[in-house]
Design a protein around this motif. Structure first.
Motif, PDB file in Angstrom:
ATOM      1  N   LYS A  20       0.767  -1.219  -0.024  1.00 38.95           N
ATOM      2  CA  LYS A  20      -0.020   0.229   0.108  1.00 38.95           C
ATOM      3  C   LYS A  20       0.843   1.240  -0.006  1.00 38.95           C
ATOM      4  O   LYS A  20       0.444   2.224   0.635  1.00 38.95           O
ATOM      5  CB  LYS A  20      -0.966   0.062   1.295  1.00 38.95           C
ATOM      6  CG  LYS A  20      -2.001  -1.059   1.145  1.00 38.95           C
ATOM      7  CD  LYS A  20      -3.194  -1.073   2.096  1.00 38.95           C
ATOM      8  CE  LYS A  20      -4.173  -1.940   1.900  1.00 38.95           C
ATOM      9  NZ  LYS A  20      -4.017  -2.736   2.975  1.00 38.95           N
ATOM     10  N   ASP A  27       2.553   4.347   0.004  1.00 38.39           N
ATOM     11  CA  ASP A  27       2.452   5.790  -0.168  1.00 38.39           C
ATOM     12  C   ASP A  27       3.904   6.460  -0.428  1.00 38.39           C
ATOM     13  O   ASP A  27       4.769   6.139   0.250  1.00 38.39           O
ATOM     14  CB  ASP A  27       1.497   6.712   0.733  1.00 38.39           C
ATOM     15  CG  ASP A  27       0.379   6.094   1.004  1.00 38.39           C
ATOM     16  OD1 ASP A  27      -0.357   6.117  -0.346  1.00 38.39           O
ATOM     17  OD2 ASP A  27      -0.255   5.953   2.004  1.00 38.39           O
ATOM     18  N   HIS A  67      -7.458  10.495   2.573  1.00 40.89           N
ATOM     19  CA  HIS A  67      -7.000   9.697   1.898  1.00 40.89           C
ATOM     20  C   HIS A  67      -6.923   8.119   2.441  1.00 40.89           C
ATOM     21  O   HIS A  67      -7.327   7.135   2.055  1.00 40.89           O
ATOM     22  CB  HIS A  67      -5.360   9.963   1.629  1.00 40.89           C
ATOM     23  CG  HIS A  67      -4.559   9.179   0.675  1.00 40.89           C
ATOM     24  ND1 HIS A  67      -4.333   9.076  -0.550  1.00 40.89           N
ATOM     25  CD2 HIS A  67      -3.778   7.983   1.209  1.00 40.89           C
ATOM     26  CE1 HIS A  67      -3.659   8.292  -1.050  1.00 40.89           C
ATOM     27  NE2 HIS A  67      -3.245   7.453   0.105  1.00 40.89           N
ATOM     28  N   GLU A  68      -6.351   8.378   3.706  1.00 38.34           N
ATOM     29  CA  GLU A  68      -6.367   6.817   4.386  1.00 38.34           C
ATOM     30  C   GLU A  68      -7.840   6.221   4.751  1.00 38.34           C
ATOM     31  O   GLU A  68      -7.949   5.012   4.574  1.00 38.34           O
ATOM     32  CB  GLU A  68      -5.561   7.174   5.953  1.00 38.34           C
ATOM     33  CG  GLU A  68      -4.138   7.585   5.688  1.00 38.34           C
ATOM     34  CD  GLU A  68      -3.220   6.686   4.672  1.00 38.34           C
ATOM     35  OE1 GLU A  68      -3.563   5.401   4.419  1.00 38.34           O
ATOM     36  OE2 GLU A  68      -2.258   7.021   4.225  1.00 38.34           O
ATOM     37  N   HIS A  86      -8.750   4.429   1.736  1.00 41.05           N
ATOM     38  CA  HIS A  86      -8.163   2.889   1.598  1.00 41.05           C
ATOM     39  C   HIS A  86      -8.990   1.941   2.490  1.00 41.05           C
ATOM     40  O   HIS A  86      -9.395   1.112   2.241  1.00 41.05           O
ATOM     41  CB  HIS A  86      -6.773   2.922   2.210  1.00 41.05           C
ATOM     42  CG  HIS A  86      -5.697   3.520   1.150  1.00 41.05           C
ATOM     43  ND1 HIS A  86      -5.582   3.094   0.109  1.00 41.05           N
ATOM     44  CD2 HIS A  86      -4.630   4.383   1.510  1.00 41.05           C
ATOM     45  CE1 HIS A  86      -4.669   3.627  -0.609  1.00 41.05           C
ATOM     46  NE2 HIS A  86      -3.983   4.290   0.247  1.00 41.05           N
ATOM     47  N   HIS A  93      -4.941   3.198  -5.046  1.00 43.50           N
ATOM     48  CA  HIS A  93      -4.333   4.812  -5.367  1.00 43.50           C
ATOM     49  C   HIS A  93      -4.805   4.926  -6.923  1.00 43.50           C
ATOM     50  O   HIS A  93      -5.187   4.211  -7.632  1.00 43.50           O
ATOM     51  CB  HIS A  93      -2.826   4.732  -5.355  1.00 43.50           C
ATOM     52  CG  HIS A  93      -2.215   4.704  -4.130  1.00 43.50           C
ATOM     53  ND1 HIS A  93      -1.108   3.825  -3.790  1.00 43.50           N
ATOM     54  CD2 HIS A  93      -3.052   5.476  -2.915  1.00 43.50           C
ATOM     55  CE1 HIS A  93      -1.031   4.300  -2.394  1.00 43.50           C
ATOM     56  NE2 HIS A  93      -1.954   4.813  -2.008  1.00 43.50           N
TER      57      HIS A  93
HETATM   58 ZN   LIG Z   1      -2.118   5.614   0.119  1.00 45.12          ZN
END
Ligand SMILES: [Zn+2]
Length: 220
Positions: free
Chosen positions: A131, A133, A169-170, A173, A179
């Motif tokens: 994942k 980032d 953003h989290e 997820h 993404h």
């Molecule tokens: Zn991310």
């Protein structure tokens, strides 16, 4: 002995009081009116916020926490999803999330209470690329193992210097989004543009994910 205890307690109590004040502020600013026509569709997701402390002081500023929550709710409100912050509480230590052990340790502090547990910490570092980032300022995780207390629950962490878009953003997820490569998209793992947003398609997935979360965490 008593004085020693009191000395240890003093700053902690003060911090708890301040975080309670912050919660009141969050609750005030989060009274986002739901669009009347869509009121029955609103999905409310309960959230607990844990703030890492170092020597009795929180490692993330209250302003940043508030800004992150407001930003998340602004973006999610477009799809009638609302984060209901139920608690904001200090945690001793837990300032860094750099290993699976750190994540495990944090997860164990989070009671199974139906809320998404968000940890505001000093630093976050990814150990797996899955994942990944590229700018690591936040992280989302869940366990698939057999440990009943912590599995199939959502955990989110945000670093002290993360941009205000990291929290939402989290949550993206957590509710099933992958993404996106566009820098005007909130799910971009790149340096996001000035006013990134979710697409309508992502919004539909977010709602499905949030509903799934609520179903899984329904009180039995
Ligand atoms: Zn991310």
């Amino acid at each position: 002995m008593a004085t020693q205890q009191r000395r240890k307690h003093g700053p902690h109590q003060a911090l708890v009081a301040r975080l309670l004040g912050l919660l009141a502020l969050v609750l005030m600013t989060l009274a986002v009116p739901s669009r009347a026509s869509a009121r029955d569709r609103a999905i409310r997701v309960p959230v607990t916020i844990h703030v890492a402390t170092h020597e009795g002081r929180s490692v993330v500023s209250e302003r940043r926490i508030l800004a992150s929550i407001r930003r998340a709710n602004r973006e999610l409100a477009a799809f009638d999803i609302y984060l209901d912050v139920e608690k904001i509480q200090p945690m001793v230590g837990g300032t860094r999330i750099e290993t699976p052990d750190h994540r495990f340790e944090l997860a164990r502090r989070a009671p199974r209470d139906g809320t998404v547990h968000v940890f505001f910490v000093d630093r976050v570092r990814l150990t797996s690329k899955r994942k990944g980032d590229r700018r690591v300022s936040g992280m989302h995780w869940r366990y698939h193992g057999l440990i009943k207390d912590i599995r199939a629950r959502e955990y989110v962490a945000v670093a002290h210097n993360a941009p205000t878009t990291t929290l939402v953003h989290e949550f993206g997820h957590a509710f099933g989004l992958a993404h996106d490569t566009n820098d005007d998209n909130l799910m971009c793992s790149c340096r996001r543009g000035l006013d990134p947003a979710f697409t309508e398609r992502q919004g539909r997935r977010l709602r499905a994910g949030a509903r799934r979360y609520k179903k899984r965490n329904r009180k039995r």
